[in-house]
Each structure stands twice: as C-alpha cells, then as structure tokens.
Design an enzyme around this catalytic site. Sequence first.
Site, PDB file in Angstrom:
ATOM      1  N   THR A  29     -11.448  40.199   2.604  1.00 22.11           N
ATOM      2  CA  THR A  29     -11.369  39.684   3.835  1.00 22.11           C
ATOM      3  C   THR A  29     -10.865  38.210   3.884  1.00 22.11           C
ATOM      4  O   THR A  29     -10.949  37.496   2.766  1.00 22.11           O
ATOM      5  CB  THR A  29     -12.869  39.502   4.049  1.00 22.11           C
ATOM      6  OG1 THR A  29     -13.434  40.797   4.150  1.00 22.11           O
ATOM      7  CG2 THR A  29     -13.177  38.813   5.588  1.00 22.11           C
ATOM      8  N   THR A  32      -5.412  35.605   3.532  1.00 26.06           N
ATOM      9  CA  THR A  32      -4.714  36.229   2.537  1.00 26.06           C
ATOM     10  C   THR A  32      -4.648  37.643   2.338  1.00 26.06           C
ATOM     11  O   THR A  32      -3.755  38.250   2.413  1.00 26.06           O
ATOM     12  CB  THR A  32      -5.115  35.479   0.993  1.00 26.06           C
ATOM     13  OG1 THR A  32      -5.145  34.255   1.261  1.00 26.06           O
ATOM     14  CG2 THR A  32      -3.926  35.646  -0.006  1.00 26.06           C
ATOM     15  N   ASP A  82      -8.049  41.090  -3.021  1.00 25.94           N
ATOM     16  CA  ASP A  82      -8.814  40.136  -2.071  1.00 25.94           C
ATOM     17  C   ASP A  82      -8.535  38.927  -2.550  1.00 25.94           C
ATOM     18  O   ASP A  82      -7.977  38.502  -3.382  1.00 25.94           O
ATOM     19  CB  ASP A  82     -10.446  40.487  -2.446  1.00 25.94           C
ATOM     20  CG  ASP A  82     -10.944  39.754  -1.215  1.00 25.94           C
ATOM     21  OD1 ASP A  82     -10.509  39.108   0.013  1.00 25.94           O
ATOM     22  OD2 ASP A  82     -12.511  39.752  -1.141  1.00 25.94           O
ATOM     23  N   ASP A  85     -11.645  31.624  -2.449  1.00 31.55           N
ATOM     24  CA  ASP A  85     -11.868  30.148  -1.848  1.00 31.55           C
ATOM     25  C   ASP A  85     -11.197  29.174  -3.321  1.00 31.55           C
ATOM     26  O   ASP A  85     -10.744  27.937  -3.276  1.00 31.55           O
ATOM     27  CB  ASP A  85     -13.074  29.825  -1.449  1.00 31.55           C
ATOM     28  CG  ASP A  85     -13.583  30.700  -0.342  1.00 31.55           C
ATOM     29  OD1 ASP A  85     -12.667  30.492   0.883  1.00 31.55           O
ATOM     30  OD2 ASP A  85     -14.306  31.419  -0.345  1.00 31.55           O
ATOM     31  N   GLY A  98     -15.536  33.087   4.438  1.00 36.01           N
ATOM     32  CA  GLY A  98     -15.465  33.891   5.628  1.00 36.01           C
ATOM     33  C   GLY A  98     -16.803  34.591   5.680  1.00 36.01           C
ATOM     34  O   GLY A  98     -17.127  35.255   6.757  1.00 36.01           O
ATOM     35  N   GLU A 104     -17.804  42.089  -0.364  1.00 32.49           N
ATOM     36  CA  GLU A 104     -16.746  41.611  -1.174  1.00 32.49           C
ATOM     37  C   GLU A 104     -17.275  41.922  -2.720  1.00 32.49           C
ATOM     38  O   GLU A 104     -16.495  42.831  -3.399  1.00 32.49           O
ATOM     39  CB  GLU A 104     -16.335  40.496  -1.228  1.00 32.49           C
ATOM     40  CG  GLU A 104     -15.546  40.115   0.348  1.00 32.49           C
ATOM     41  CD  GLU A 104     -14.925  38.787   0.433  1.00 32.49           C
ATOM     42  OE1 GLU A 104     -14.262  38.456   1.252  1.00 32.49           O
ATOM     43  OE2 GLU A 104     -15.746  37.856  -0.026  1.00 32.49           O
TER      44      GLU A 104
END
Length: 222
Positions: A29, A32, A82, A85, A98, A104
């Site tokens: 998510t 990127t 994925d 940050d 997010g 995730e």
Amino acid sequence: MTTQIEKKEAVAKEAIKYIEDDFFVGVGTGSTADCFIAELGKIKSRIQGAVASSDATEKKLRELGIPIIPLDSVTQLDVYIDGADEATNHRHLIKGGGGALTREKITAAASKLFVCIADDTKLVSQLGSFPLPVEVIPMARSYVAREIAKLGGTPRWRENFLTDNGNYILDIHNIKINAPVDLETQLNQITGVVTNGIFAQRPADILLIADSGKINTIKRSV
Ligand code: 5RP
C-alpha cells in the site's frame, strides 16, 4: 535530476523482475506500491492472483483487472512487494504511514519472499525519525498511550483516522529504536496493541533502493 516519482517508477519496474509465471503476489500500500500496481497490470495474465494489503490497494488492483484472491485461499504467497517509510541496510523497516501496517505485516508474514521497494530518501542509518505507527483497539487508546510513554516515546493519536480493521493509530514520536527486534516485541506485548510498524522480526528479504539513475539491491549476505 531524477525526481522522487521517477525513482518510485524505476524501483517498481525493477520489482517486476521478481514476478514469475503463475505466482501468487502480495501487493503493498502507498504511492510506491501504486507504481508497482501499474507495472503489475501490464503482466496480469501471467500471475495466478494478487492479495491486497489494504482496501485502497484492492480497489486499484480491481480497476486494472488484476485477479484478486483472499489470503485464506493459498498456503503461501510467492512474493510480497511493498514500500516503506524508513529502511536500514539491515532491511529493517518502519511501515504504516498509510495506516495499513497490520494487513501489510500479515501479507509479509505469509510470503516466501518480501521485496521492499523505496527511493533513497527512505534509507536511514537508524529507524525512528519517522513517527512509528501502532494500531490499537479503540477502547485501549489511552491505556496503550500511557504504556508507550513509559518506554520513552511520545504517542500521538492520528485523529479522524480509522484503519481498514476499524481501529485507531497512535504514532510514536521521539522514540530511540536501537534494537528494532526487541522493541517490536515489547510494543506487541502491550494489551490492546494489534501490531506496530516495525518490520524487523520478519524484515524484507530484498531491499531495492532507487538512487539517481540506478537501483541498489540490498540482500542478506550468505
Ligand atoms: C502504508 C505503508 C507504505 O508502504 C509506506 O507508508 C510508504 O508509502 P509511500 O510509498 O507512499 O512513501 O506502510 O501503510
């Protein structure tokens, strides 16, 4: 000069090289991951199906006609792609900017290979400048915040935000993450915490970092 979005697009293209025919693919998510979804759309007929790590990602996969499957329908995903940050050379990550950290982390845990894709602004020597997200059961918010403060961090409630699971996020500011594996465990042991955004117990297997004009691959040394 290569812009940040060009770097995200370049690293997403590189990640496609890890997708083989008939793979079950976990999809992350964020902006990127969105670049990766665009690339995956081009080869959608080659894969068996994709598992989305958030409602937002599921919507984007659906719009491109990428076959979506529930995680329950497979024993293992072949690969999970994925963003992050923050990421270190040890392939430890902070994720959840997010708010999708729990799904995730589940998708990463269920995958044979976890490929993390990021631009070079995400690479850090130590995790923790980015506020660390913690997903919390709503009634436990204040209790968990007090427990986090005892660990030395400053928790801030992400107001007007609910996760896809109907929970709250506390973002921890000013916390020293000297031992990511230990802190990940400590935070998860606080009653009321669903999960936290340190990905160290199950780090990325491969970290692809887009620099100006090139992709650096960081993987476990054998
Ligand atoms: C979402 C995430 C993302 O991977 C993370 O926030 C990075 O996003 P972006 O690629 O937009 O910088 O963990 O929960």
